[in-house]
Design a protein around this motif. Structure first.
Motif, PDB file in Angstrom:
ATOM      1  N   SER A  38       0.956  -0.988  -0.214  1.00 19.03           N
ATOM      2  CA  SER A  38       0.136  -0.248  -0.202  1.00 19.03           C
ATOM      3  C   SER A  38       1.205   1.219  -0.342  1.00 19.03           C
ATOM      4  O   SER A  38       2.102   1.133   0.239  1.00 19.03           O
ATOM      5  N   ALA A  39       0.646   2.660   0.170  1.00 22.38           N
ATOM      6  CA  ALA A  39       0.884   3.383   0.396  1.00 22.38           C
ATOM      7  C   ALA A  39       1.913   3.819   1.513  1.00 22.38           C
ATOM      8  O   ALA A  39       0.412   3.336   2.915  1.00 22.38           O
ATOM      9  N   THR A  44      -2.372   7.943   1.915  1.00 22.20           N
ATOM     10  CA  THR A  44      -3.278   7.969   1.182  1.00 22.20           C
ATOM     11  C   THR A  44      -4.690   9.266   1.336  1.00 22.20           C
ATOM     12  O   THR A  44      -5.226   9.747   0.368  1.00 22.20           O
ATOM     13  N   GLU A 123       0.840   4.678  -3.886  1.00 25.93           N
ATOM     14  CA  GLU A 123       1.527   3.455  -3.998  1.00 25.93           C
ATOM     15  C   GLU A 123       2.595   3.140  -5.126  1.00 25.93           C
ATOM     16  O   GLU A 123       3.179   2.514  -4.805  1.00 25.93           O
ATOM     17  N   PHE A 188      -4.509  -1.818  -4.574  1.00 23.58           N
ATOM     18  CA  PHE A 188      -5.633  -1.048  -4.894  1.00 23.58           C
ATOM     19  C   PHE A 188      -5.775  -0.136  -5.932  1.00 23.58           C
ATOM     20  O   PHE A 188      -6.664   0.285  -6.393  1.00 23.58           O
ATOM     21  N   ARG A 202     -11.144   2.326  -0.872  1.00 23.48           N
ATOM     22  CA  ARG A 202      -9.903   2.852  -0.095  1.00 23.48           C
ATOM     23  C   ARG A 202      -9.883   1.263   0.794  1.00 23.48           C
ATOM     24  O   ARG A 202     -10.851   0.488   1.321  1.00 23.48           O
ATOM     25  N   GLU A 203      -8.860   1.105   1.371  1.00 20.03           N
ATOM     26  CA  GLU A 203      -8.174  -0.298   1.748  1.00 20.03           C
ATOM     27  C   GLU A 203      -8.687  -1.629   1.082  1.00 20.03           C
ATOM     28  O   GLU A 203      -8.146  -2.607   1.438  1.00 20.03           O
ATOM     29  N   GLY A 204      -7.947  -0.849  -0.740  1.00 19.24           N
ATOM     30  CA  GLY A 204      -9.191  -2.411  -1.457  1.00 19.24           C
ATOM     31  C   GLY A 204      -6.927  -2.684  -1.710  1.00 19.24           C
ATOM     32  O   GLY A 204      -7.508  -4.094  -2.723  1.00 19.24           O
ATOM     33  N   SER A 205      -6.542  -2.990  -1.178  1.00 24.11           N
ATOM     34  CA  SER A 205      -5.188  -3.480  -1.829  1.00 24.11           C
ATOM     35  C   SER A 205      -5.145  -5.060  -1.282  1.00 24.11           C
ATOM     36  O   SER A 205      -4.591  -5.813  -1.483  1.00 24.11           O
TER      37      SER A 205
HETATM   38  N1  ASP Z   1      -3.410   3.171   0.500  1.00 29.37           N
HETATM   39  C1  ASP Z   1      -4.888   1.963   0.193  1.00 29.37           C
HETATM   40  C2  ASP Z   1      -5.471   2.972   1.417  1.00 29.37           C
HETATM   41  O1  ASP Z   1      -4.868   3.734   2.264  1.00 29.37           O
HETATM   42  C3  ASP Z   1      -5.357   1.196  -0.313  1.00 29.37           C
HETATM   43  C4  ASP Z   1      -5.406   0.193   0.768  1.00 29.37           C
HETATM   44  O2  ASP Z   1      -4.173   0.510   1.868  1.00 29.37           O
HETATM   45  O3  ASP Z   1      -5.124  -1.257   0.854  1.00 29.37           O
HETATM   46  O4  ASP Z   1      -7.158   2.684   1.740  1.00 29.37           O
END
Ligand code: ASP
Ligand code: MG
Length: 421
Positions: A38-39, A44, A123, A188, A202-205
């Motif tokens: 992820s980032a 993000t 990312e 992501f 969001r949180e798609g990694s």
């Molecule tokens: N960087 C993105 C986020 O913070 C994806 C991830 O972290 O999964 O939502």
């Protein structure tokens, strides 16, 4: 067999975390790994603020942009002693591109499209630094751009993966991967058939990791976290938590559905279809055993899980003509919720009214009332919390709901939900 690892923002938030990640990877040198990252840290969120600042020509744009640069350059300074290391030139060219993307929205048809084009840089920055560090630390990783593999539609910010194209692309990596030959890529982000950058939500990694694992028939996916595994409650909200050692795929989907944030909800299905176990492990204590999501449901009901959703609103809707809340009224109301894409978290009907608990969103609430008010009275209560307890039979009501005003309660055989103030 191939293993897929996912390292989230917290696991790559500073130089020490990246060194730690690298040393974890050293323990898997006899494997073939696909590592999805992820980032870094809260990048993000920072990019989201930058995009707003850029589009509204706010004066803090430069301040925020420098914050982004400093954060990443600082990490590099703590990773590489040599300031002439090529990663610096790389990063500066990424920063230049990003600045252009942020400040010139003319090429994008919508805010969401501009969002994906911009936010995806988190990312891109993190993988460029991690790629440099992994080779510096003697690993054999190849960096690939996830957008060349994850093919999506153009539902910007919530893109849907085109599985046929994606698996064709990812399959081409099979011959390349082998013992000690590893891949590093971004979570992501993806790309549409029309070559536009998209993101998976969001949180798609986690989901990216699952997509790679499914297409590569990986033997497992491991999500590296700052907690010792899957816990039965958020340790930030509950003083005592218990680790869930083994849970089934459906149970993990239920927990994610009710709002447990540890695994992205879309992640489980592709893994379940291919029976690929999902492990959640601590990057701080990598020797501790993982929590495992797999087919076995034997231990699902042993430990109650507590899931809290804040910022809830309870909407209560009654027909103005005092007609019953019958199937036609329900059909009409739920249709409006669907049209406005308002998620329904809990729903309860009585003869004359329907109560729906949803995430608070001021704009959508206004639209909802606009669409319903001719036929229905719509009242609502804000600033509420929704607590869901899975397997509540073995549970005591937690302290957080003591002396609280409970506005709605619903029980099934396994799940208890309370909406309270
Ligand atoms: N960087 C993105 C986020 O913070 C994806 C991830 O972290 O999964 O939502
Ligand atoms: Mg994350």
């Amino acid at each position: 067999m191939i293993k897929v690892f996912k390292f989230g923002g917290a696991s790559v938030k500073d130089a020490d975390s990246i060194k730690n990640m690298s040393s974890i990877l050293k323990q898997y040198q006899n494997e073939s790994l696909v590592v999805v990252v992820s980032a870094m840290g809260k990048t993000t969120n920072l990019l989201e603020s930058l995009l707003v600042a850029a589009r509204q020509e706010m004066h803090d744009f430069e301040v925020l942009f420098n914050q982004l640069i400093d954060f990443h350059i600082n990490i590099c300074n703590n990773l590489f002693e040599n300031r002439a290391y090529p990663v610096y030139t790389n990063l500066h060219s990424i920063f230049d591109q990003l600045r252009n993307v942020l400040l010139d929205s003319s090429g994008y048809n919508s805010f969401d499209e501009h969002y994906d084009a911009s936010i995806s840089y988190g990312e891109l920055l993190s993988t460029s630094i991690i790629d440099a560090y992994l080779s510096f630390d003697q690993h054999n990783f190849f960096l690939i751009d996830a957008r060349d593999y994850i093919v999506t539609d153009e539902t910007f910010r919530q893109a849907n993966v085109d599985w046929d194209y994606t698996s064709l692309k990812i399959n081409s990596l099979k011959n390349f991967l082998g013992v000690g030959v590893n891949i590093l890529t971004q979570g992501f982000i993806g790309r549409s058939h029309e070559s536009r950058t998209t993101t998976l939500g969001r949180e798609g990694s986690d989901y990216t990791a699952a997509v790679f694992a499914s297409c590569l028939d990986a033997s497992e996916v491991t999500i590296w976290k700052d907690v010792p595994g899957l816990l039965n409650a958020d340790p930030k909200r509950f003083a005592e938590t218990t680790k869930l050692n083994v849970i089934s795929y459906p149970e993990a989907i239920e927990l994610a559905y009710y709002g447990a944030t540890i695994i992205h909800p879309k992640t489980i299905k592709p893994l379940q279809n291919k029976r690929i176990p999902l492990k959640v492990k601590s990057f701080l204590q990598p020797d501790l055993p993982a929590s495992v999501v797999c087919e076995s449901a034997e231990t699902d009901s042993l430990i109650p899980s507590y899931i809290i959703k804040d910022q809830q609103v309870l909407i209560s809707i009654s027909p103005r003509d005092f007609s019953f809340m019958d199937e036609m009224n329900l059909y009409r109301i739920i249709g409006v919720f669907a049209e406005l894409k308002i998620p329904i978290n809990v729903m309860q009907t009585s003869a004359l009214s329907l109560s729906i608990c949803t995430d608070f969103n001021a704009d959508k609430l206004v639209l909802l009332i606009e669409k319903l008010h001719l036929e229905f009275t719509v009242r609502y209560n804000e600033h509420l919390t929704l607590l869901t307890i899975r397997h509540y039979h073995t549970a005591n009501l937690p302290e957080i709901v003591e002396h609280k005003d409970i506005l709605l309660e619903q029980r099934s055989r396994v799940t208890l939900q309370l909406v309270y103030k």
